[in-house]
Design an enzyme around this catalytic site. Sequence first.
Site, PDB file in Angstrom:
ATOM      1  N   GLN A   1      87.359  66.178  29.746  1.00 44.72           N
ATOM      2  CA  GLN A   1      86.607  67.163  28.959  1.00 44.72           C
ATOM      3  C   GLN A   1      87.496  68.102  28.132  1.00 44.72           C
ATOM      4  O   GLN A   1      87.200  68.382  26.982  1.00 44.72           O
ATOM      5  CB  GLN A   1      85.625  67.953  29.835  1.00 44.72           C
ATOM      6  CG  GLN A   1      84.388  67.159  30.260  1.00 44.72           C
ATOM      7  CD  GLN A   1      83.482  66.755  29.106  1.00 44.72           C
ATOM      8  OE1 GLN A   1      83.684  67.132  27.976  1.00 44.72           O
ATOM      9  NE2 GLN A   1      82.475  65.958  29.406  1.00 44.72           N
TER      10      GLN A   1
ATOM     11  N   GLU B   1      92.007  65.154  37.807  1.00 41.54           N
ATOM     12  CA  GLU B   1      92.363  64.196  38.866  1.00 41.54           C
ATOM     13  C   GLU B   1      93.859  64.182  39.182  1.00 41.54           C
ATOM     14  O   GLU B   1      94.236  64.095  40.355  1.00 41.54           O
ATOM     15  CB  GLU B   1      91.893  62.794  38.470  1.00 41.54           C
ATOM     16  CG  GLU B   1      90.397  62.656  38.468  1.00 41.54           C
ATOM     17  CD  GLU B   1      89.929  61.602  37.488  1.00 41.54           C
ATOM     18  OE1 GLU B   1      89.315  60.628  37.920  1.00 41.54           O
ATOM     19  OE2 GLU B   1      90.209  61.744  36.278  1.00 41.54           O
TER      20      GLU B   1
ATOM     21  N   GLY C   1      82.277  73.389  37.889  1.00 39.38           N
ATOM     22  CA  GLY C   1      83.176  74.343  38.526  1.00 39.38           C
ATOM     23  C   GLY C   1      84.607  74.211  38.054  1.00 39.38           C
ATOM     24  O   GLY C   1      85.455  75.028  38.389  1.00 39.38           O
TER      25      GLY C   1
END
Lengths: 331, 164
Positions: free
Chosen positions: A90, A289, A47
């Site tokens: 990523q 994060e 997501g």
Amino acid sequence: MKKRGKGIAVSFYGTGYGNGFPDVSTATIRLEDEGKISISVGATEVGQGAKTVLSQIGSEVLGIEIEDIVLINEDTSKTPDSGTAAASRQTYNTGNAVKIAMESFRKKLFEESKELLGLNTSIGLETKNKEVYLKMFPQKKTTFKEIAQKLKKQKRRLEATESFTAQTTEMDPETGQGAPYWPYTFNCYGVEVEVDTETGKVDIIRALCAQDVGRAMNPTMIEGQIDGGFAMGAGYALFEDLGLKEGRIKNNKFSKYIIPTALDLPEIEKFIIEDPESTGPFGAKGIGEPVMIPVAPAILNAIYNAVGVRILELPATPEKILQAIKSYGKV
Amino acid sequence: MINIKLNVNGKDYDLEIEEDLRLIDLLRDRLGFTGTKEGCGEGECGACTVILEGKTVNSCLLLAIQAHGKEITTIEGIGKEDDLHPIQESFLENGAVQCGYCIPGMVLSAKALLDKNKNPTRKDIREAISGNLCRCTGYEKIVDSIEKASKILQQRGSESHEQL
């Protein structure tokens, strides 16, 4: 009485595995039969938008539309390893792998085009709209589809696989010194709260989030990550408590483990700060994060600014705030 | 076993069911409307939201018998993949979806709101989706999307009015 206060917090966060641990992402690019381009990566979409961003990076290198990319992921029988969807890695790590693999693929595509067009060299070839053409003589051109058809007849495949390894160094185990991560992402958040001194309840009434992203690959999705990070951070600061008792989770349902609803959050003012990272794919860095980290300290600073108490244990529940106000004898 | 009649997404059903069957299980397992998601199973998260006679309900908290003689709308009744409802289009356009698990419930809560209140404030929207928990998005893009969908629906409403 309701008292208002403002607080800010800044953070920096090293993305990727860090500390010398090998952090590798691999991508395979392939020319498919109809002239579409497939990207195979073992990157998991949860997501956060990895599929979108990786497709964007690939399409940017070849100058094609995102619709002409076929992204194959989350299938370990078909994809190379691209590491975990963790450590906010990523976009930077697998994004780099996709970019490098696509550049390598483009070289091979140009070699095929050179043969097909009867050229001396692949110098001066460019791609646009799924065509390969000679910049100095654009009429000299072929299409991805023609190349794919030729290869199919010859029973050959055009593909390129490349890996990207992030640069990280191990910290000195004795001193704890070193540079364990690269790159770092920075941010600064500010919040305004209203504390009810009779009930101890905290309302967040304003939030400003400035987030360094390297380069904003997809501003809408970055804003979505900031919103989500803020909500998680706000829940962490004010509501969320597992209530561990002798290793058991006491608050094991949503009626007891309280996460923010749409009514618990303010409108979030977002500022995307672009400062391209030289080692990132088109300058991009990870933010997954980091967007969560400054929220709780900013809220706790705002509570201090409002009612003069330092809350040292999360979550800052009304009970704890009332208790702190009483024992400080202030307000 | 007991017989019930109900209408789901415009289609009538006449079914024999167990008395203690939950509405969500009827919708998902018997009728195949798997767009309705089960989250907590105790009425806290709103993932299983459906519209019953114009009002949103948690389908995990209702017995199927309670839907006897009533009309239900699930996410499958809102739009199809090639013919999306403006709310769904708006969710896609404005980045409202991250993992997606809460989204069917969010869309149905939005639909129930906009059916009653054509021009909601952002506060109204936040109130309307406050029974739908989301762990990813922080709700803001969802609020944006519902607000934009309300504008599109108002515009279409006034256009069709002009045609008359």
